[in-house]
Design a protein around this motif. Structure first.
Motif, PDB file in Angstrom:
ATOM      1  N   ASN A 326       0.802  -1.238   0.000  1.00 52.12           N
ATOM      2  CA  ASN A 326       0.000   0.000   0.000  1.00 52.12           C
ATOM      3  C   ASN A 326       0.827   1.277   0.000  1.00 52.12           C
ATOM      4  O   ASN A 326       0.448   2.273   0.606  1.00 52.12           O
ATOM      5  N   THR A 327       1.977   1.230  -0.636  1.00 50.88           N
ATOM      6  CA  THR A 327       2.827   2.418  -0.727  1.00 50.88           C
ATOM      7  C   THR A 327       2.967   2.777  -2.197  1.00 50.88           C
ATOM      8  O   THR A 327       3.076   1.881  -3.036  1.00 50.88           O
ATOM      9  N   ASN A 328       2.941   4.051  -2.493  1.00 57.44           N
ATOM     10  CA  ASN A 328       3.062   4.466  -3.890  1.00 57.44           C
ATOM     11  C   ASN A 328       4.489   4.327  -4.388  1.00 57.44           C
ATOM     12  O   ASN A 328       5.425   4.808  -3.758  1.00 57.44           O
ATOM     13  N   LYS A 339       0.315   1.674  -6.393  1.00 55.39           N
ATOM     14  CA  LYS A 339       0.545   0.973  -5.121  1.00 55.39           C
ATOM     15  C   LYS A 339      -0.125  -0.396  -5.178  1.00 55.39           C
ATOM     16  O   LYS A 339      -1.025  -0.621  -5.990  1.00 55.39           O
TER      17      LYS A 339
END
Ligand code: G4P
Length: 527
Positions: A326-328, A339
């Motif tokens: 869930n990180t860009n 993400k």
């Protein structure tokens, strides 16, 4: 555990061999040692059996299995070991070449009776190109095969590698009594017992002059072993780990994977000497695994077999930093941020969502068509990882639309299959016709089948007389212009828009090289 400890714990490698040498069997035994599986037979062979080369259901089944076995991770002696599976079938050699870009070392399995076979030669060549450290496992010692010294000579000559035997067999076939571990100075006795048994009978014999040797293997075998070990000590150097890590020498072990014999010695040595994640080169700069910013690249894409769910799994090798869920991240080629909510790790046959992954790890990313092999993900820096080339194909056919109502589906299907790396497509400059180039003939059937099955499109093939497709480059714009004008009918573009010369024969290629000395012809897409 901190980032550096996590990184140093990882050992990511691939097993390469000619089909039938025992890769699947060895993989399974390694997983048994790691406690990742409990019973033999849990790892299915992903090879397409010879008789089934045109059985499409078989191909599909194998593709299903190969997702499950693409990466198998387990822990052993405090290390996290990631085994990357490599397809054995020669028509999928390019897949294997690409997978080898994601490993830090390799184990080469050789059948004692067959010696160095064709596929082993091709794969070792790729490992050598990248200076990948290799350990050799001579398998099937329970069968009659070649003499140990002859085999080592053959390995050195055909694979162009220097070897250091770290174990030595005592007899073979019916007379196989075990191996002497030259590294640990231990005698390991072979008892053809239960194949599930992980215990070996180990006797420490520091000095082979010790008379107890006779009591274990008999007089004749003891004498032979002493003579052979003396010869080894004269002929071969001692193991220098630096040389192994630089890809200059390869330790050799003898054993029998099916009997789970000699595997532990190799694994113990592997965890001791195999490299942790190594630096990787990009076009811009070298990336050290210890850098805290995340970088990684896609080396394999696997389509879902279910046509109702057209998503794919892209396999990402993490090169530096920590990958977080869930990180860009920046998808460099598309210049956009994406993400991932369900990145998947592969622990043996189980898949699970991971929150973070470290250099050396391979994770699966669900992809709806964003990725292509070789794509880079970073925290923002524009980087392009090197060493994931396409290879000049050797079989060619024109591809035509066989169902005019489905031309969109065909275009989409072809483009996605090419992004997955199933084959390469070239569009001719003079008439826009599409040519598919592959390494093996099987791919043509796979493409036709998958287009129908997954995209509802039909294609037909037409023979085209071609010998090679090579990428071209030229420093001088005038020379390039002249070349392009004169050879228009032999030019095409690959899916990245790179210029490709289609040579009808070896002679035609030679003539083109002679007539256009300023133009360089390349056999891989990276030059
Ligand atoms: P691959 O993945 O490299 O293609 O080889 P795989 O492990 O499938 O092994 C190929 C064949 O060699 C298998 O037999 C396997 O049982 C056998 N084998 C592997 N290691 C040894 C060994 O140490 N000694 C002997 N004698 N045989 C070995 P198969 O008959 O093709 O398949 P299966 O019916 O046994 O599965």
């Amino acid at each position: 555990m901190g980032f550096i400890e996590e990184l140093e714990k990882r050992r990511t490698f691939g097993i390469v061999s000619h089909p039938d040498a025992g890769k699947t069997t060895l993989t399974e035994k390694l997983l048994l040692f790691g406690g990742a599986i409990q019973v033999a037979g849990a790892v299915k062979s992903n090879k397409i059996k010879k008789h089934a080369t045109s059985d499409f259901m078989e191909i599909e089944k194998q593709r299903g299995i190969s997702v499950a076995t693409s990466v198998m991770a387990f822990e052993y002696k405090g290390r996290q070991i990631n085994i990357l599976d490599t397809p054995g079938h020669k028509d999928f050699a390019e897949d294997t070449f690409r997978t080898l870009t994601a490993v830090d070392s390799a184990i080469v399995v050789i059948d004692v009776a067959k010696g160095v076979e064709m596929q082993t030669e091709a794969l070792v060549k790729v490992c050598k190109m990248r200076e990948t450290p290799m350990i050799v496992f001579i398998n099937k010692m329970d069968r009659e095969g070649k003499d140990g010294f002859d085999l080592l000579d053959e390995v050195e000559a055909k694979l162009d590698m220097k070897v250091v035997p770290l174990s030595w067999p005592i007899g073979m076939g019916q007379r196989f009594q075990g191996v002497y571990n030259l590294y640990k100075k231990e005698l390991i006795l072979f008892r053809p017992h239960s194949k599930q048994d992980l215990q070996e009978e180990i006797i420490v014999i520091q000095d082979l002059a010790d008379e107890s040797l006779e009591s274990h293997v008999g007089e004749a075998a003891a004498k032979e072993l002493r003579e052979e070990v003396e010869m080894i000590e004269e002929v071969y150097p001692e193991l220098n780990v630096e040389d192994y890590l630089a890809g200059k020498i390869s330790p050799v072990f003898f054993g029998s994977a099916i009997n789970n014999f000699g595997v532990k010695e190799m694994l113990d040595c592997f965890v001791e000497i195999a490299p942790h994640p190594l630096p990787r080169d990009t076009e811009e700069r070298r990336i050290e695994p210890t850098e805290n910013k995340f970088t990684g690249f896609i080396f394999k894409i696997h389509a879902n077999m279910d046509p109702k769910h057209r998503d794919r799994i892209a396999f990402l090798r993490i090169c530096s930093g920590v990958f977080e869920r869930n990180t860009n991240y920046l998808h460099v080629r598309q210049n956009k941020k994406i993400k991932f909510s369900n990145p998947t790790a592969f622990m043996a046959s189980k898949k699970s969502v991971v929150d973070e992954a470290y250099p050396g790890d391979i994770i699966g990313l669900y992809d709806s068509g964003n990725f292509k092999i070789g794509d880079t993900l970073t925290e923002g820096e524009v980087l392009h990882f090197k060493g994931i080339p396409s290879f000049s194909p050797e079989q060619f056919r024109y591809v035509d639309n066989a169902d005019p109502l489905k031309s969109k589906q065909l275009a989409k299907g072809l483009s996605q299959l090419m992004e997955e790396g199933v084959a390469q497509m070239f569009v001719k400059k003079n008439n826009g016709r599409k040519i598919i180039g592959t390494v093996g003939a099987l791919q043509f059937e796979v493409i036709q089948y998958r287009l129908k099955n997954e995209y509802g499109a039909s294609c037909s093939y037409e023979p085209v007389n071609l010998h090679k497709a090579c990428w071209v480059s030229c420093e001088s714009p005038e020379a390039m212009k002249d070349f392009m004008a004169k050879r228009k009918r032999d030019l095409a573009e690959d899916i990245d828009g790179k210029l490709v010369f289609l040579a009808e024969s070896a002679w035609g290629l030679k003539m083109a090289e002679e007539n256009h000395p300023d133009v360089s012809f390349h056999f891989t897409s990276e030059f």
